[in-house]
Design a protein around this motif. Structure first.
Motif, PDB file in Angstrom:
ATOM      1  N   VAL A 193       0.844  -1.200   0.000  1.00 25.82           N
ATOM      2  CA  VAL A 193       0.000   0.000   0.000  1.00 25.82           C
ATOM      3  C   VAL A 193       0.877   1.248   0.000  1.00 25.82           C
ATOM      4  O   VAL A 193       0.648   2.188  -0.774  1.00 25.82           O
ATOM      5  CB  VAL A 193      -0.950  -0.011   1.212  1.00 25.82           C
ATOM      6  CG1 VAL A 193      -1.617   1.356   1.398  1.00 25.82           C
ATOM      7  CG2 VAL A 193      -2.006  -1.097   1.049  1.00 25.82           C
ATOM      8  N   GLN A 194       1.888   1.263   0.846  1.00 28.62           N
ATOM      9  CA  GLN A 194       2.775   2.423   0.917  1.00 28.62           C
ATOM     10  C   GLN A 194       3.512   2.654  -0.390  1.00 28.62           C
ATOM     11  O   GLN A 194       3.660   3.800  -0.835  1.00 28.62           O
ATOM     12  CB  GLN A 194       3.776   2.224   2.061  1.00 28.62           C
ATOM     13  CG  GLN A 194       3.147   2.219   3.449  1.00 28.62           C
ATOM     14  CD  GLN A 194       4.104   1.746   4.522  1.00 28.62           C
ATOM     15  OE1 GLN A 194       5.315   1.602   4.294  1.00 28.62           O
ATOM     16  NE2 GLN A 194       3.586   1.482   5.718  1.00 28.62           N
ATOM     17  N   ALA A 195       3.973   1.593  -1.036  1.00 30.71           N
ATOM     18  CA  ALA A 195       4.669   1.738  -2.313  1.00 30.71           C
ATOM     19  C   ALA A 195       3.752   2.326  -3.370  1.00 30.71           C
ATOM     20  O   ALA A 195       4.135   3.247  -4.114  1.00 30.71           O
ATOM     21  CB  ALA A 195       5.204   0.378  -2.774  1.00 30.71           C
ATOM     22  N   ASN A 196       2.519   1.835  -3.443  1.00 31.97           N
ATOM     23  CA  ASN A 196       1.571   2.377  -4.421  1.00 31.97           C
ATOM     24  C   ASN A 196       1.212   3.820  -4.119  1.00 31.97           C
ATOM     25  O   ASN A 196       1.083   4.628  -5.035  1.00 31.97           O
ATOM     26  CB  ASN A 196       0.321   1.491  -4.449  1.00 31.97           C
ATOM     27  CG  ASN A 196       0.525   0.194  -5.221  1.00 31.97           C
ATOM     28  OD1 ASN A 196       0.662   0.195  -6.435  1.00 31.97           O
ATOM     29  ND2 ASN A 196       0.564  -0.918  -4.497  1.00 31.97           N
ATOM     30  N   GLU A 197       1.056   4.141  -2.849  1.00 33.03           N
ATOM     31  CA  GLU A 197       0.764   5.517  -2.467  1.00 33.03           C
ATOM     32  C   GLU A 197       1.899   6.458  -2.878  1.00 33.03           C
ATOM     33  O   GLU A 197       1.678   7.621  -3.201  1.00 33.03           O
ATOM     34  CB  GLU A 197       0.531   5.613  -0.959  1.00 33.03           C
ATOM     35  CG  GLU A 197      -0.754   4.965  -0.480  1.00 33.03           C
ATOM     36  CD  GLU A 197      -1.981   5.830  -0.751  1.00 33.03           C
ATOM     37  OE1 GLU A 197      -1.840   6.904  -1.364  1.00 33.03           O
ATOM     38  OE2 GLU A 197      -3.088   5.417  -0.357  1.00 33.03           O
ATOM     39  N   TYR A 244      -5.627   0.407  -5.681  1.00 35.47           N
ATOM     40  CA  TYR A 244      -4.331  -0.239  -5.850  1.00 35.47           C
ATOM     41  C   TYR A 244      -4.442  -1.422  -6.820  1.00 35.47           C
ATOM     42  O   TYR A 244      -5.528  -1.965  -7.019  1.00 35.47           O
ATOM     43  CB  TYR A 244      -3.814  -0.731  -4.488  1.00 35.47           C
ATOM     44  CG  TYR A 244      -3.868   0.316  -3.412  1.00 35.47           C
ATOM     45  CD1 TYR A 244      -3.085   1.468  -3.491  1.00 35.47           C
ATOM     46  CD2 TYR A 244      -4.719   0.179  -2.321  1.00 35.47           C
ATOM     47  CE1 TYR A 244      -3.136   2.447  -2.499  1.00 35.47           C
ATOM     48  CE2 TYR A 244      -4.789   1.148  -1.328  1.00 35.47           C
ATOM     49  CZ  TYR A 244      -3.998   2.278  -1.421  1.00 35.47           C
ATOM     50  OH  TYR A 244      -4.065   3.245  -0.452  1.00 35.47           O
ATOM     51  N   PRO A 245      -3.325  -1.859  -7.399  1.00 35.51           N
ATOM     52  CA  PRO A 245      -3.371  -2.990  -8.335  1.00 35.51           C
ATOM     53  C   PRO A 245      -3.405  -4.332  -7.606  1.00 35.51           C
ATOM     54  O   PRO A 245      -2.519  -5.182  -7.778  1.00 35.51           O
ATOM     55  CB  PRO A 245      -2.086  -2.811  -9.154  1.00 35.51           C
ATOM     56  CG  PRO A 245      -1.138  -2.138  -8.213  1.00 35.51           C
ATOM     57  CD  PRO A 245      -1.988  -1.212  -7.381  1.00 35.51           C
ATOM     58  N   PHE A 246      -4.432  -4.504  -6.786  1.00 33.11           N
ATOM     59  CA  PHE A 246      -4.626  -5.736  -6.026  1.00 33.11           C
ATOM     60  C   PHE A 246      -5.838  -6.465  -6.594  1.00 33.11           C
ATOM     61  O   PHE A 246      -6.898  -5.848  -6.818  1.00 33.11           O
ATOM     62  CB  PHE A 246      -4.881  -5.470  -4.544  1.00 33.11           C
ATOM     63  CG  PHE A 246      -3.787  -4.717  -3.830  1.00 33.11           C
ATOM     64  CD1 PHE A 246      -2.539  -4.521  -4.388  1.00 33.11           C
ATOM     65  CD2 PHE A 246      -4.029  -4.200  -2.563  1.00 33.11           C
ATOM     66  CE1 PHE A 246      -1.538  -3.823  -3.721  1.00 33.11           C
ATOM     67  CE2 PHE A 246      -3.042  -3.505  -1.874  1.00 33.11           C
ATOM     68  CZ  PHE A 246      -1.792  -3.308  -2.463  1.00 33.11           C
ATOM     69  N   THR A 247      -5.718  -7.764  -6.829  1.00 29.60           N
ATOM     70  CA  THR A 247      -6.828  -8.565  -7.336  1.00 29.60           C
ATOM     71  C   THR A 247      -6.956  -9.840  -6.519  1.00 29.60           C
ATOM     72  O   THR A 247      -5.978 -10.335  -5.944  1.00 29.60           O
ATOM     73  CB  THR A 247      -6.629  -8.943  -8.817  1.00 29.60           C
ATOM     74  OG1 THR A 247      -5.349  -9.575  -8.974  1.00 29.60           O
ATOM     75  CG2 THR A 247      -6.712  -7.716  -9.711  1.00 29.60           C
TER      76      THR A 247
END
Length: 358
Positions: free
Chosen positions: A97-101, A220-223
């Motif tokens: 999450v932090q990296a995507n933010e 975020y790119p989470f699936t």
């Protein structure tokens, strides 16, 4: 990375995907990864680095900074909030999450157990509250598409013939293999789930119970897929897995989307030597189907498996029921009998369904 990335906008073209290992129960190791997940990543042009769930925080973070995406695999591990497996997953999830933010794309995909894990991590809800029992062990099934699927990053470019075939109950090319699921109304019970995820598809078990089968995070790119996109290409231990070209095409689509997102991550190992050291290829795969018997209460034994490290103490795995029913002492024999009964009933139902179709 060695390949040119200037024209594509990629940060790398040889992404490394971390797969979090799971506790080993009755196997020659402390933890394991089913080889089908490794092959799924490799088929889309990625490489795999195992991430041991019992690694130190420093090692977890070093590996996180070395990989470009993360897979939470399917399996039979209990998802208690205080288990070492979930604690390690939460750290990796929060770092992602932090990296995507911060503008550095980092995808996560969760399959089956991993799909459930994503929901538990997002809402911090006990698995006893979040999950309901489903009759969906060894059940090739369909996907019911929602309106959100039309504009999703993951499904909007899925070929139209596959969209139709995934909904065709004469084909059943989405492989379900789970005892638990998340019903749609739980998104109302825990609104945070709806803030996190768009529901792209639902499915129904043999008794008609509807559960969420595909999700995509909004920010975020989470699936997550409750079903198994990796099984059609490389799992041959259960006859119910669909191995048709269409089933393979669906799994390949999900792998391609996931690994391609990882190409935009700028994470990398600290040196060429470290890059070679983190990869899974120093660990030989084992043809586990030759010596592991598929017991009725162990319905997801991988065909080929990577095992890691030596056991240091009795494993924490599917037989560890200390939290079941709010922390009471379970009747393990009764639970095993119930599990075997569910498995046998599921197989009878699957066989009857196949007879009808024939």
């Amino acid at each position: 990375m060695r390949s040119s990335t200037a024209a594509s906008g990629y940060k790398n073209t040889e992404p490394i995907i971390g797969i979090l290992t799971q506790p080993c129960t009755e196997c020659p190791g402390r933890s394991y990864i089913g080889a089908s997940y490794v092959k799924w990543v490799e088929a889309a042009g990625g490489r795999v680095a195992p991430i041991r769930f019992y690694a130190s925080d420093a090692e977890l973070h070093r590996l996180f900074k070395s990989v470009n995406g993360l897979v939470f695999a399917g399996g039979l591990t209990w998802l208690w909030l205080d288990s070492p497996y979930v604690i390690a997953a939460r750290k990796l999830f929060n770092w992602a999450v932090q990296a995507n933010e911060a503008g550095n794309p980092f995808p996560i995909h969760g399959t089956c157990l991993g799909h459930q894990l994503l929901h538990i991590l997002a809402a911090n809800v006990s698995r006893n509250d979040l999950l309901v029992e489903t009759d969906a062990v060894t059940q090739p099934s369909t996907l019911i598409f929602t309106a959100a699927a039309n504009t999703s990053r993951t499904l909007k470019d899925l070929p139209s013939d596959l969209v139709a075939k995934l909904q065709d109950d004469k084909l059943n090319i989405a492989m379900q293999n789970h005892e638990y699921g998340i019903p749609p109304h739980h998104y109302q019970r825990w609104p945070l789930l709806g803030e996190w995820f768009n529901v792209l598809t639902t499915s129904k078990d043999r008794k008609g119970l509807e559960y969420i089968s595909t999700v995509e995070a909004k920010k975020y790119p989470f699936t997550g897929t409750q079903w198994h996109p990796e099984k059609p290409t490389s799992e041959f231990g259960m006859i119910e897995v669909p191995h048709t070209l269409d089933a393979v095409r669906v799994g390949q689509h999900f792998a391609n989307r996931f690994v391609d997102t990882a190409r935009y991550s700028s994470h990398k190992p600290s040196s060429p030597e470290q890059e070679l050291a983190v990869l899974i290829y120093s660990t030989p795969p084992v043809f586990s189907a030759r010596f592991e018997t598929m017991a009725e209460d162990n319905y997801d034994g991988p065909y080929v498996t990577y095992y890691f490290d030596q056991k240091t103490k009795p494993p924490v795995g599917p037989e560890d029921d200390e939290h079941e029913g709010g922390g009471g002492t379970p009747d393990l024999a009764s639970r095993a009998t119930a599990s075997r009964s569910r498995m046998a009933a599921s197989r009878r139902a699957a066989a009857a369904h196949q007879t009808v179709l024939a």
